[in-house]
Design a protein around this motif. Structure first.
Motif, short mmCIF file in Angstrom:
data_model
loop_
_atom_site.label_atom_id
_atom_site.label_comp_id
_atom_site.label_asym_id
_atom_site.label_seq_id
_atom_site.Cartn_x
_atom_site.Cartn_y
_atom_site.Cartn_z
N LEU A 1 0.84 -1.21 0.00
CA LEU A 1 0.00 0.00 0.00
C LEU A 1 0.87 1.26 0.00
O LEU A 1 0.59 2.21 -0.73
CB LEU A 1 -0.94 -0.01 1.20
CG LEU A 1 -2.10 -0.98 1.14
CD1 LEU A 1 -2.86 -0.97 2.46
CD2 LEU A 1 -3.04 -0.64 -0.01
N LEU A 2 1.92 1.26 0.79
CA LEU A 2 2.83 2.40 0.81
C LEU A 2 3.51 2.57 -0.54
O LEU A 2 3.63 3.70 -1.05
CB LEU A 2 3.88 2.21 1.92
CG LEU A 2 4.89 3.32 2.08
CD1 LEU A 2 4.20 4.60 2.53
CD2 LEU A 2 5.95 2.92 3.09
N ALA A 3 3.94 1.49 -1.14
CA ALA A 3 4.60 1.57 -2.45
C ALA A 3 3.63 2.08 -3.52
O ALA A 3 4.02 2.84 -4.41
CB ALA A 3 5.14 0.20 -2.84
N ILE A 4 2.38 1.69 -3.44
CA ILE A 4 1.39 2.17 -4.42
C ILE A 4 1.19 3.66 -4.28
O ILE A 4 1.08 4.39 -5.28
CB ILE A 4 0.08 1.38 -4.26
CG1 ILE A 4 0.27 -0.03 -4.82
CG2 ILE A 4 -1.08 2.09 -4.94
CD1 ILE A 4 -0.89 -0.96 -4.55
N VAL A 5 1.18 4.16 -3.07
CA VAL A 5 1.06 5.61 -2.87
C VAL A 5 2.27 6.32 -3.46
O VAL A 5 2.13 7.35 -4.14
CB VAL A 5 0.90 5.93 -1.37
CG1 VAL A 5 1.05 7.43 -1.11
CG2 VAL A 5 -0.45 5.45 -0.87
#
Length: 118
Positions: free
Chosen positions: A102-106
């Protein structure tokens, strides 16, 4: 055979967040490169560029897919009080990889939304 299938499904469950992030990363960068290479960066729909629409849709689908796997694993971690180590490890890895994804997608989405595309 059943043990091998169980191993594969548990591994895919643990790595699902990273696999979804990798698919999102590829879609965003390949779509952006194709739009820029073909000169479609000026196309707009409802005043929003075509790349922003593609990234928004890909991001929504990726976050939804990760949450479908992450939320049940998170609930299982705190619902059961007595566990063996293996199911707890699988749930922790699913939650950890999902949160990292999720952090990488942001981090993949923000530059596309904030910086000029081409």
């Amino acid at each position: 055979m059943a043990a091998a299938l169980h191993f594969v499904t548990n591994t895919l469950r643990m790595l699902s967040g990273l696999l979804i992030w990798a698919a999102h990363f590829g879609i965003v960068y390949i779509a952006t490169a194709l739009v820029c290479a073909r000169g479609f960066q000026e196309l707009k729909w409802f005043g929003v560029g075509v790349v922003a629409w593609m990234v928004a849709i890909a991001t929504t689908l990726a976050v939804g897919g990760i949450l479908v796997v992450l939320v049940p694993a998170w609930r299982d971690l705190y619902r059961r009080s007595s566990w063996s180590a293996t199911p707890a490890f699988i749930d922790w890895m699913t939650v950890a990889f999902g949160a990292l994804a999720l952090l990488a997608i942001v981090w993949v989405t923000l530059p596309v939304m904030l910086v000029p595309i081409c």
